[in-house]
Design a protein around this motif. Structure first.
Motif, PDB file in Angstrom:
ATOM      1  N   SER A  18       0.832  -1.199   0.060  1.00 28.99           N
ATOM      2  CA  SER A  18      -0.051  -0.029  -0.006  1.00 28.99           C
ATOM      3  C   SER A  18       0.834   1.259  -0.087  1.00 28.99           C
ATOM      4  O   SER A  18       1.644   1.459   0.689  1.00 28.99           O
ATOM      5  N   ALA A  19       0.769   2.232  -1.075  1.00 31.51           N
ATOM      6  CA  ALA A  19       1.518   3.305  -1.182  1.00 31.51           C
ATOM      7  C   ALA A  19       1.335   4.115   0.247  1.00 31.51           C
ATOM      8  O   ALA A  19       2.319   4.664   0.563  1.00 31.51           O
ATOM      9  N   SER A  20       0.028   4.275   0.736  1.00 28.78           N
ATOM     10  CA  SER A  20      -0.353   5.049   1.688  1.00 28.78           C
ATOM     11  C   SER A  20       0.418   4.625   3.143  1.00 28.78           C
ATOM     12  O   SER A  20       0.926   5.253   3.894  1.00 28.78           O
ATOM     13  N   ALA A  21       0.210   3.242   3.230  1.00 30.87           N
ATOM     14  CA  ALA A  21       1.041   2.595   4.408  1.00 30.87           C
ATOM     15  C   ALA A  21       2.423   2.698   4.413  1.00 30.87           C
ATOM     16  O   ALA A  21       3.012   2.747   5.504  1.00 30.87           O
ATOM     17  N   LEU A 328      -1.641 -10.407   8.070  1.00 27.04           N
ATOM     18  CA  LEU A 328      -1.220  -9.761   9.174  1.00 27.04           C
ATOM     19  C   LEU A 328      -0.784  -8.234   8.739  1.00 27.04           C
ATOM     20  O   LEU A 328      -1.007  -7.375   9.165  1.00 27.04           O
ATOM     21  N   ALA A 329      -0.232  -8.298   7.253  1.00 30.20           N
ATOM     22  CA  ALA A 329       0.122  -7.191   6.596  1.00 30.20           C
ATOM     23  C   ALA A 329      -0.996  -6.425   6.337  1.00 30.20           C
ATOM     24  O   ALA A 329      -1.207  -5.028   6.579  1.00 30.20           O
ATOM     25  N   ALA A 330      -2.355  -6.820   6.098  1.00 29.06           N
ATOM     26  CA  ALA A 330      -3.586  -6.025   5.900  1.00 29.06           C
ATOM     27  C   ALA A 330      -3.787  -5.362   7.402  1.00 29.06           C
ATOM     28  O   ALA A 330      -4.371  -4.328   7.158  1.00 29.06           O
ATOM     29  N   ALA A 331      -3.809  -6.183   8.268  1.00 32.55           N
ATOM     30  CA  ALA A 331      -4.305  -5.433   9.798  1.00 32.55           C
ATOM     31  C   ALA A 331      -3.399  -4.465   9.868  1.00 32.55           C
ATOM     32  O   ALA A 331      -3.586  -3.335  10.411  1.00 32.55           O
ATOM     33  N   TYR A 332      -1.837  -4.534   9.880  1.00 29.90           N
ATOM     34  CA  TYR A 332      -1.125  -3.487   9.924  1.00 29.90           C
ATOM     35  C   TYR A 332      -1.318  -2.089   9.114  1.00 29.90           C
ATOM     36  O   TYR A 332      -1.320  -1.194   9.365  1.00 29.90           O
ATOM     37  N   ARG A 333      -1.560  -2.466   7.796  1.00 36.15           N
ATOM     38  CA  ARG A 333      -1.918  -1.351   6.807  1.00 36.15           C
ATOM     39  C   ARG A 333      -3.231  -0.575   7.469  1.00 36.15           C
ATOM     40  O   ARG A 333      -3.083   0.539   7.412  1.00 36.15           O
ATOM     41  N   ASP A 334      -4.264  -1.154   7.840  1.00 37.89           N
ATOM     42  CA  ASP A 334      -5.270  -0.714   8.479  1.00 37.89           C
ATOM     43  C   ASP A 334      -5.019   0.405   9.653  1.00 37.89           C
ATOM     44  O   ASP A 334      -5.098   1.541   9.869  1.00 37.89           O
ATOM     45  N   LEU A 335      -3.837  -0.338  10.588  1.00 34.74           N
ATOM     46  CA  LEU A 335      -3.423   0.156  11.777  1.00 34.74           C
ATOM     47  C   LEU A 335      -2.556   1.438  11.357  1.00 34.74           C
ATOM     48  O   LEU A 335      -2.829   2.575  12.131  1.00 34.74           O
ATOM     49  N   PHE A 336      -1.728   1.493  10.312  1.00 36.19           N
ATOM     50  CA  PHE A 336      -0.889   2.788   9.925  1.00 36.19           C
ATOM     51  C   PHE A 336      -1.823   3.705   9.472  1.00 36.19           C
ATOM     52  O   PHE A 336      -1.241   4.868   9.319  1.00 36.19           O
ATOM     53  N   ASP A 337      -2.649   3.288   8.818  1.00 33.15           N
ATOM     54  CA  ASP A 337      -3.774   4.460   8.096  1.00 33.15           C
ATOM     55  C   ASP A 337      -4.803   4.812   9.204  1.00 33.15           C
ATOM     56  O   ASP A 337      -5.817   5.654   8.502  1.00 33.15           O
ATOM     57  N   ASP A 338      -4.899   4.420  10.617  1.00 36.10           N
ATOM     58  CA  ASP A 338      -5.721   4.908  11.370  1.00 36.10           C
ATOM     59  C   ASP A 338      -7.127   4.273  10.932  1.00 36.10           C
ATOM     60  O   ASP A 338      -8.108   5.043  11.051  1.00 36.10           O
ATOM     61  N   VAL A 339      -7.316   3.107  10.269  1.00 37.14           N
ATOM     62  CA  VAL A 339      -8.512   2.412  10.210  1.00 37.14           C
ATOM     63  C   VAL A 339      -9.015   1.263  11.460  1.00 37.14           C
ATOM     64  O   VAL A 339      -8.197   0.279  11.215  1.00 37.14           O
ATOM     65  N   TYR A 340      -9.557   1.622  12.290  1.00 41.04           N
ATOM     66  CA  TYR A 340     -10.034   0.974  13.464  1.00 41.04           C
ATOM     67  C   TYR A 340     -11.501   0.405  13.167  1.00 41.04           C
ATOM     68  O   TYR A 340     -12.195   0.982  12.479  1.00 41.04           O
ATOM     69  N   GLY A 341     -11.638  -0.556  13.785  1.00 41.11           N
ATOM     70  CA  GLY A 341     -13.017  -1.072  13.795  1.00 41.11           C
ATOM     71  C   GLY A 341     -13.082  -2.562  14.690  1.00 41.11           C
ATOM     72  O   GLY A 341     -12.415  -3.384  14.091  1.00 41.11           O
ATOM     73  N   ASP A 342     -14.143  -2.611  15.673  1.00 41.63           N
ATOM     74  CA  ASP A 342     -14.154  -4.001  16.215  1.00 41.63           C
ATOM     75  C   ASP A 342     -14.711  -5.006  15.156  1.00 41.63           C
ATOM     76  O   ASP A 342     -15.915  -4.526  14.521  1.00 41.63           O
ATOM     77  N   VAL A 343     -14.477  -6.210  15.315  1.00 43.09           N
ATOM     78  CA  VAL A 343     -15.071  -7.388  14.504  1.00 43.09           C
ATOM     79  C   VAL A 343     -15.848  -8.177  15.558  1.00 43.09           C
ATOM     80  O   VAL A 343     -15.006  -8.815  16.346  1.00 43.09           O
ATOM     81  N   GLU A 344     -16.877  -8.806  15.216  1.00 46.55           N
ATOM     82  CA  GLU A 344     -17.643  -9.981  16.365  1.00 46.55           C
ATOM     83  C   GLU A 344     -16.772 -11.136  15.979  1.00 46.55           C
ATOM     84  O   GLU A 344     -16.459 -11.560  14.906  1.00 46.55           O
ATOM     85  N   ALA A 345     -16.454 -11.968  16.949  1.00 46.11           N
ATOM     86  CA  ALA A 345     -15.937 -13.120  17.014  1.00 46.11           C
ATOM     87  C   ALA A 345     -16.546 -14.210  15.932  1.00 46.11           C
ATOM     88  O   ALA A 345     -15.698 -14.819  15.147  1.00 46.11           O
ATOM     89  N   GLU A 346     -17.822 -14.022  15.670  1.00 44.89           N
ATOM     90  CA  GLU A 346     -18.271 -14.950  14.844  1.00 44.89           C
ATOM     91  C   GLU A 346     -18.231 -14.648  13.257  1.00 44.89           C
ATOM     92  O   GLU A 346     -18.401 -15.601  12.500  1.00 44.89           O
ATOM     93  N   HIS A 347     -17.629 -13.817  13.202  1.00 41.58           N
ATOM     94  CA  HIS A 347     -17.520 -13.085  11.824  1.00 41.58           C
ATOM     95  C   HIS A 347     -16.139 -13.509  11.258  1.00 41.58           C
ATOM     96  O   HIS A 347     -15.248 -13.264  11.775  1.00 41.58           O
TER      97      HIS A 347
END
Length: 382
Positions: A18-21, A328-347
């Protein structure tokens, strides 16, 4: 003997980053993102395989307390740092090319003989050879990184070998003292206290500089008491983290309650980390809701401490506690881009748009076999 000087960072070919990340945040959007990962063993290696898909400037700061396996044998024969965790970090950063692939396998190759070489990893011997030739552990690791085309730099946590000593409470409620990283990591019972010997080891200025100039510092995953906490227990490293403008993320393990963390919950592990951190600030926590039953309680606990929580599936999804580098890289990209959001366990959590979802489970980039877990493998792979 002439050894080529270390050149600049190598660009990973064929990776969709990701260029932004991968860009810096502090006033210079064109500057490469600078990430420092703290840890050791398979947990750190999993982190590095993911981070190299995102960042152009990666520094791994690696524990140097291993006393088992090949590293332990080398420590008993020579006054050098245990090379095993350093070797694994270098292998995880190998460039994505035929050259990087073969050399990643070469340094991970372990001899099987009836003689003294049995069980030794070739990479351990190569690293020690460079140390003896160059008489400088940092330069030796830089030269090994140059040979491998590593996408980043690997530095030792301290410039002298460390020992770990722990007070462990057994099932009989008796407390005993356990010495040695391998012994602590595999001890039966619950670790109640850990200390480093020596308590104030020498730290390379390169480590302090990397922490001071970082955009993000990643703590974990890995063996909590023997790979993760030791970094925060060294006063110079804790001070560098406290005074760094970087944001700090805790990446939790995919499994808890076994071996050195026997009987512990994810909340217990967070509390232990914060208590041992000597006042370090933590900005974010990344956890996998598909593997941790107490993820909602963990998220609430983290938020009560002022730590933002990102819940994402980062495991391979086959029921084993192994990280998938792409997820894991996708999660870090969200983290670095300040994209947060909880996800329910069953999803089931899919990769964000722009990152191809993994196929076939673990996207490892070296030929080393997967460990039984990524958080408890010290000594046997040293």
């Amino acid at each position: 003997m002439s050894i080529a000087p270390r050149t600049g960072g190598h660009r990973l070919r064929g990776a969709d980053r990701s260029a932004s990340a991968r860009r810096g945040r502090r006033g210079d959007p064109q500057r490469p993102l600078r990430v420092v990962a703290l840890g050791g063993g398979h947990g750190l290696a999993a982190n590095l395989r993911a981070l190299r898909l995102l960042a152009d400037d990666i520094t791994a700061v690696v524990t140097v307390a291993d006393n088992g396996g090949s590293s332990g044998r080398i420590r008993t024969e020579m006054p050098v740092l245990p090379p095993g965790d350093l070797r694994m970090a270098l292998a995880a950063l190998c460039e994505d090319s035929d050259w990087g692939s073969i050399w990643g396998d070469v340094i991970q190759h372990r001899f099987s003989t009836n003689g003294d070489l049995d069980g030794h990893a070739l990479g351990n011997l190569l690293i020690v050879a460079l140390w003896q030739i160059l008489e400088d552990p940092i330069e030796g690791l830089d030269q090994m990184a140059e040979l491998l085309g590593a996408r980043g730099r690997v530095l030792p946590m301290a410039l002298e070998p460390l020992d770990i000593e722990a007070r462990v409470r057994g099932a009989d409620d008796q407390v005993r003292t356990v010495s040695g990283q391998w012994q602590v990591a595999t001890a039966e019972g619950r670790v109640e206290q850990v200390r480093l010997i020596p308590e104030r080891p020498r730290v390379a200025q390169d480590v302090i500089d990397a922490l001071q100039r970082a955009d993000w510092i990643i703590v974990g995953p890995g063996s909590w008491y023997t790979s993760v906490l030791p970094h925060l227990m060294i006063p110079e490293i804790a001070e560098a983290i406290r005074t760094s403008p970087a944001r700090v993320c805790i990446t939790t393990n995919l499994s808890v309650g076994s071996q050195e963390a026997e009987g512990m919950t994810s909340q217990d592990m967070l509390r232990v980390l914060v208590d041992a951190s000597q006042g370090c600030r933590f900005d974010a926590l990344l956890a996998d809701p598909t593997t941790l039953e107490d993820h909602l309680e963990l998220a609430a606990d983290a938020r009560s401490r002022g730590i933002r929580t990102l819940l994402r599936q980062v495991s391979v999804g086959d029921g084993t506690p192994h990280h998938d580098p792409v997820r894991l890289a996708a999660a870090y990209r969200d983290l670095f881009d300040d994209v947060y959001g909880d996800v329910e366990a069953e999803h089931v959590v899919s990769a964000p748009v722009g990152v191809s979802p993994p196929e076939g489970g673990d996207h490892r980039t070296t030929g080393a076999p997967a460990p039984s877990t990524e958080e408890d493998m010290h000594g046997s792979d040293g």
